[in-house]
Structures are given as C-alpha cells and as structure tokens.
Design a protein around this motif. Structure first.
Motif, PDB file in Angstrom:
ATOM      1  N   TYR A  88       0.858  -1.184   0.000  1.00 32.23           N
ATOM      2  CA  TYR A  88       0.000   0.000   0.000  1.00 32.23           C
ATOM      3  C   TYR A  88       0.894   1.233   0.000  1.00 32.23           C
ATOM      4  CZ  TYR A  88      -3.627  -3.338   1.328  1.00 32.23           C
ATOM      5  OH  TYR A  88      -4.478  -4.403   1.344  1.00 32.23           O
ATOM      6  N   GLU A  89       0.699   2.077  -0.985  1.00 34.45           N
ATOM      7  CA  GLU A  89       1.500   3.281  -1.118  1.00 34.45           C
ATOM      8  C   GLU A  89       0.594   4.501  -1.170  1.00 34.45           C
ATOM      9  OE1 GLU A  89       4.021   2.787  -4.509  1.00 34.45           O
ATOM     10  OE2 GLU A  89       5.249   1.237  -3.556  1.00 34.45           O
ATOM     11  N   THR A  90       1.198   5.661  -1.301  1.00 32.41           N
ATOM     12  CA  THR A  90       0.418   6.895  -1.396  1.00 32.41           C
ATOM     13  C   THR A  90       0.907   7.729  -2.571  1.00 32.41           C
ATOM     14  OG1 THR A  90       1.921   8.057   0.125  1.00 32.41           O
ATOM     15  CG2 THR A  90       0.000   6.972   1.086  1.00 32.41           C
ATOM     16  N   LEU A  91      -0.013   8.489  -3.134  1.00 31.07           N
ATOM     17  CA  LEU A  91       0.292   9.414  -4.227  1.00 31.07           C
ATOM     18  C   LEU A  91      -0.390  10.748  -3.943  1.00 31.07           C
ATOM     19  CD1 LEU A  91       0.026   7.451  -7.618  1.00 31.07           C
ATOM     20  CD2 LEU A  91       2.052   8.536  -6.656  1.00 31.07           C
ATOM     21  N   PRO A  92       0.186  11.834  -4.425  1.00 29.83           N
ATOM     22  CA  PRO A  92      -0.470  13.139  -4.223  1.00 29.83           C
ATOM     23  C   PRO A  92      -1.682  13.322  -5.126  1.00 29.83           C
ATOM     24  CG  PRO A  92       1.561  13.402  -5.478  1.00 29.83           C
ATOM     25  CD  PRO A  92       1.507  11.964  -5.056  1.00 29.83           C
ATOM     26  N   LEU A  93      -2.687  13.944  -4.593  1.00 32.69           N
ATOM     27  CA  LEU A  93      -3.874  14.339  -5.352  1.00 32.69           C
ATOM     28  C   LEU A  93      -4.007  15.846  -5.233  1.00 32.69           C
ATOM     29  CD1 LEU A  93      -6.551  13.645  -6.869  1.00 32.69           C
ATOM     30  CD2 LEU A  93      -7.634  13.532  -4.614  1.00 32.69           C
ATOM     31  N   GLY A  94      -3.992  16.531  -6.363  1.00 31.97           N
ATOM     32  CA  GLY A  94      -4.106  17.979  -6.362  1.00 31.97           C
ATOM     33  C   GLY A  94      -5.540  18.425  -6.551  1.00 31.97           C
ATOM     34  N   MET A  95      -5.926  19.450  -5.829  1.00 30.13           N
ATOM     35  CA  MET A  95      -7.253  20.051  -5.985  1.00 30.13           C
ATOM     36  C   MET A  95      -7.089  21.563  -6.122  1.00 30.13           C
ATOM     37  SD  MET A  95      -9.648  17.914  -3.287  1.00 30.13           S
ATOM     38  CE  MET A  95      -8.540  18.071  -1.889  1.00 30.13           C
ATOM     39  N   ILE A  96      -7.707  22.117  -7.153  1.00 28.76           N
ATOM     40  CA  ILE A  96      -7.664  23.562  -7.371  1.00 28.76           C
ATOM     41  C   ILE A  96      -9.093  24.089  -7.361  1.00 28.76           C
ATOM     42  CG2 ILE A  96      -6.883  25.423  -8.865  1.00 28.76           C
ATOM     43  CD1 ILE A  96      -4.892  23.517 -10.123  1.00 28.76           C
ATOM     44  N   LEU A  97      -9.372  25.012  -6.444  1.00 32.20           N
ATOM     45  CA  LEU A  97     -10.693  25.627  -6.349  1.00 32.20           C
ATOM     46  C   LEU A  97     -10.610  27.036  -6.931  1.00 32.20           C
ATOM     47  CD1 LEU A  97     -10.349  23.525  -3.861  1.00 32.20           C
ATOM     48  CD2 LEU A  97     -12.406  24.635  -2.977  1.00 32.20           C
ATOM     49  N   THR A  98     -11.218  27.226  -8.064  1.00 25.88           N
ATOM     50  CA  THR A  98     -11.238  28.543  -8.701  1.00 25.88           C
ATOM     51  C   THR A  98     -12.641  29.143  -8.564  1.00 25.88           C
ATOM     52  OG1 THR A  98     -11.925  27.824 -10.918  1.00 25.88           O
ATOM     53  CG2 THR A  98      -9.587  27.604 -10.369  1.00 25.88           C
ATOM     54  N   GLU A  99     -12.785  30.349  -9.047  1.00 29.19           N
ATOM     55  CA  GLU A  99     -14.097  30.989  -9.019  1.00 29.19           C
ATOM     56  C   GLU A  99     -15.090  30.276  -9.928  1.00 29.19           C
ATOM     57  OE1 GLU A  99     -15.206  33.426  -7.176  1.00 29.19           O
ATOM     58  OE2 GLU A  99     -13.310  33.765  -6.133  1.00 29.19           O
ATOM     59  N   GLU A 100     -14.584  29.643 -10.977  1.00 28.44           N
ATOM     60  CA  GLU A 100     -15.454  29.039 -11.983  1.00 28.44           C
ATOM     61  C   GLU A 100     -15.640  27.534 -11.819  1.00 28.44           C
ATOM     62  OE1 GLU A 100     -17.094  30.759 -14.343  1.00 28.44           O
ATOM     63  OE2 GLU A 100     -16.336  32.599 -13.438  1.00 28.44           O
ATOM     64  N   CYS A 101     -14.569  26.818 -11.454  1.00 30.86           N
ATOM     65  CA  CYS A 101     -14.643  25.351 -11.489  1.00 30.86           C
ATOM     66  C   CYS A 101     -13.792  24.719 -10.395  1.00 30.86           C
ATOM     67  CB  CYS A 101     -14.221  24.833 -12.862  1.00 30.86           C
ATOM     68  SG  CYS A 101     -12.522  25.253 -13.299  1.00 30.86           S
ATOM     69  N   PHE A 102     -13.899  23.398 -10.335  1.00 28.38           N
ATOM     70  CA  PHE A 102     -13.126  22.587  -9.381  1.00 28.38           C
ATOM     71  C   PHE A 102     -12.266  21.624 -10.199  1.00 28.38           C
ATOM     72  CE2 PHE A 102     -12.425  18.942  -6.638  1.00 28.38           C
ATOM     73  CZ  PHE A 102     -12.133  19.523  -5.403  1.00 28.38           C
ATOM     74  N   ILE A 103     -10.967  21.579  -9.916  1.00 31.72           N
ATOM     75  CA  ILE A 103     -10.033  20.779 -10.713  1.00 31.72           C
ATOM     76  C   ILE A 103      -9.328  19.773  -9.807  1.00 31.72           C
ATOM     77  CG2 ILE A 103      -8.037  20.834 -12.271  1.00 31.72           C
ATOM     78  CD1 ILE A 103      -8.703  23.805 -12.784  1.00 31.72           C
ATOM     79  N   THR A 104      -9.247  18.517 -10.259  1.00 36.84           N
ATOM     80  CA  THR A 104      -8.470  17.494  -9.560  1.00 36.84           C
ATOM     81  C   THR A 104      -7.386  16.986 -10.488  1.00 36.84           C
ATOM     82  OG1 THR A 104     -10.094  15.803 -10.224  1.00 36.84           O
ATOM     83  CG2 THR A 104     -10.342  16.767  -8.037  1.00 36.84           C
ATOM     84  N   ILE A 105      -6.192  16.745  -9.931  1.00 34.89           N
ATOM     85  CA  ILE A 105      -5.051  16.286 -10.729  1.00 34.89           C
ATOM     86  C   ILE A 105      -4.378  15.127 -10.009  1.00 34.89           C
ATOM     87  CG2 ILE A 105      -2.964  16.976 -11.943  1.00 34.89           C
ATOM     88  CD1 ILE A 105      -4.749  19.766 -10.318  1.00 34.89           C
ATOM     89  N   SER A 106      -4.087  14.062 -10.739  1.00 38.04           N
ATOM     90  CA  SER A 106      -3.387  12.927 -10.146  1.00 38.04           C
ATOM     91  C   SER A 106      -2.570  12.203 -11.213  1.00 38.04           C
ATOM     92  CB  SER A 106      -4.378  11.947  -9.503  1.00 38.04           C
ATOM     93  OG  SER A 106      -5.277  11.432 -10.471  1.00 38.04           O
TER      94      SER A 106
END
Length: 316
Positions: A88-106
């Motif tokens: 079992y390992e871990t990876l970063p998950l990015g979240m960007i909250l802008t005025e217009e939308c919600f973004i996830t990056i992995s």
C-alpha cells in the motif's frame, strides 16, 4: 486523460460535458502536455499548480494565490511489488478551487474519485466547490481506514501461517511489505493532518456550518487513521522482532542437534580407526575370531551411551 463533469441543475445527476464551464469538475489523471495547457488556459490557473500535483514526491500542502486555492493531499492505493506481494503506497492528489470550477489532478486514475464519478456520494454537487473538496478529503480518510483494516487482516493471516507452518522467506517478505506500507501511511497521514489543521485555522476556504461539521468529521477520521497506523506499526515491529528471535532460536536448535549427531558418529569412527591400525593389537585381538563383531558392538554401545546422555540433557 481529461474528464469534465457537471451536476445537472434539474436532475441533480452528474453528467459528462465537453467544455470547461462555470460549476464544472475537471479531472486530470496522468494528463499529457496538451491537456495540461488546455486546462491551465481555459480555467486560468498556473501551470505550476498542475505540474506540482503530478510530482509523486510532492508533500501535502495548501496555498492560496489570487483567489484560487491549491491543495495537495496524499491518497492511498494498493499495488503489487516485484515479488508479487501487496504493498500500500500513497500518491499526491491535487485540488484547485477557482471561481469558476473545481479541478483534480493525479498521476493515476485515483480510486477515491471513482465514487464521485459513479454518483455514490450523497449531496455531491460539482458547483459546491468547498463541500466537494471536503468530501474528497473525507473519502480519502475513509480509504486510509479501509486499507489499514486490510493490512491488519493480512498481518493476522501471516501470523496464523507462521504458527501452523515452518517459517519461510515468503511470510517474512510479506510482513516486510506490510511494514513498508505502514511507514508510507504514517508519513502521509501526518502531512494530511497539517493541511486539515491549516484549513481550519487559516480559513483558506469559506466554510458554512455544515462544512465545518464535515471538516470536523474529516479530522476525526484522519486522527483515527494516524492512531491505527501507529498501533499496527508497533504490533508489526514487535512481530518482526519476535520472529527474528524464533529464527535464531530454531537455528541454535538445529546446530545443537547436528553437533550432537556429529559427536555420536565420531565414536564408532574412532573405534574403527584404532582397531584398523596396521600394528599388533593388545590382548591378541587381531587373532580373535569375533573381533569384527566385537568392534561393531563396542561402537554401538559407546554411541548409545552418548546418545542417552544427550537425550537426558535435551540436546535433541
């Protein structure tokens, strides 16, 4: 891969859309350069935010720049190592909250986001960005707890195998893989805790009363996961030390047994060596008609006496 979702205002169901619009969810998993540039341009977010989330060594953190909130959090996932053992390992998950939308990056297709894609999360709407971020954090904490329970179950299974069978490298490698997993989890969970504390303390996100309750639940789940990881790690370390002692003890038993057998077999060899010398023997034994049989009986008698003594002393 670039995916764009949006909650239908009427049906409240998640739908796949083609364009980045207000209130949508943009999901980037292992994106190519074209997809990175498109999202950065259309969502008006810094490219560095996206690239940082794609670095597997990136630590959990939260920051705010020009109204956009950038969060990196570690999520757990399961893989197989070179030997075929579950790690079992871990990876970063990015979240960007802008005025217009919600973004996830992995870097990979994050399993923690699958439940959102399949509409399995209650009161999930893409346009409620703060609630969405907290729900993602809650699901990640839940996954940690789920995987920790699996690690504990695997530890019990390995321990049971070791008690009912001879110890082999297979079980030891399996324990080592689980111990490694707990190290990853402990490190990531502590980093995630700092991010959660910062969200609560510095108010990067606009929190309503329901959001504060959800954040509190996330922090409780994360704290519980940290305590479970620490407990299981301590148990696993104790098990490894105990099994190391068992291995050493088994080796001592084997060496003691082999030494005893060597001494017992050395006595008949010594008798045969003395009687087999090409010199006259005392008492005219070389002319005794039953000399060979006598030598065999003496050898057996001496070996039996020594074997009895070793047996009484529990050498074998």
């Amino acid at each position: 891969m670039l995916e764009i979702y949006k909650t239908n205002a009427e049906s409240k169901k998640l739908e796949v859309v083609d364009e980045i619009t207000k209130g949508c969810w943009v999901n980037l998993s292992s994106p190519n350069e074209h997809e990175i540039q498109r999202v950065a341009k259309e969502a008006n977010v810094p490219v560095d935010f996206i690239r940082d989330a794609l670095d597997d060594e990136e630590r959990s953190r939260i920051e705010k720049e020009e109204g956009d909130v950038f969060i990196i959090i570690d999520y757990p996932y399961m893989v197989k190592d070179e030997s075929g053992y579950s790690v079992y390992e871990t990876l970063p998950l990015g979240m960007i909250l802008t005025e217009e939308c919600f973004i996830t990056i992995s870097l990979k297709d994050a399993p923690v986001l699958t439940e959102f894609k399949n509409n399995k999360i209650k009161e999930f709407y893409t346009y409620k960005k703060t609630r969405f971020a907290l729900q993602v954090l809650f699901v990640i904490s839940s996954y940690y707890l789920r995987y920790l329970k699996q690690i504990n179950k695997k530890t019990d299974d390995v321990e049971r195998e070791l008690h009912h069978s001879s110890m082999t490298n297979k079980e030891l490698y399996s324990l080592l893989a689980l111990e490694k997993s707990l190290v990853y989890f402990t490190t990531s969970l502590k980093s995630n805790k700092m991010v959660l504390d910062k969200i609560l303390r510095i108010k990067y996100l606009k929190l309503y009363e329901e959001d504060e309750d959800l954040l509190e639940d996330v922090m409780i789940e994360n704290t519980q996961a940290i305590e479970m990881a620490a407990t299981y790690s301590s148990i696993l370390t104790s098990m490894m030390n105990a099994f190391s002692s068992i291995i050493s003890n088994n080796l001592n038993v084997v060496m003691k047994f082999l030494t005893s057998i060597t001494i017992i077999l050395a006595l008949p060899t010594m008798v045969a060596s003395f009687l087999g010398m090409n010199v006259p023997l005392p008492f005219g034994l070389e002319h005794y008609p039953h000399g060979f049989l006598s030598a065999i009986l003496v050898s057996i008698l001496l070996a039996a006496i020594i074997a009895f003594i070793f047996w009484k002393k529990k050498y074998f």
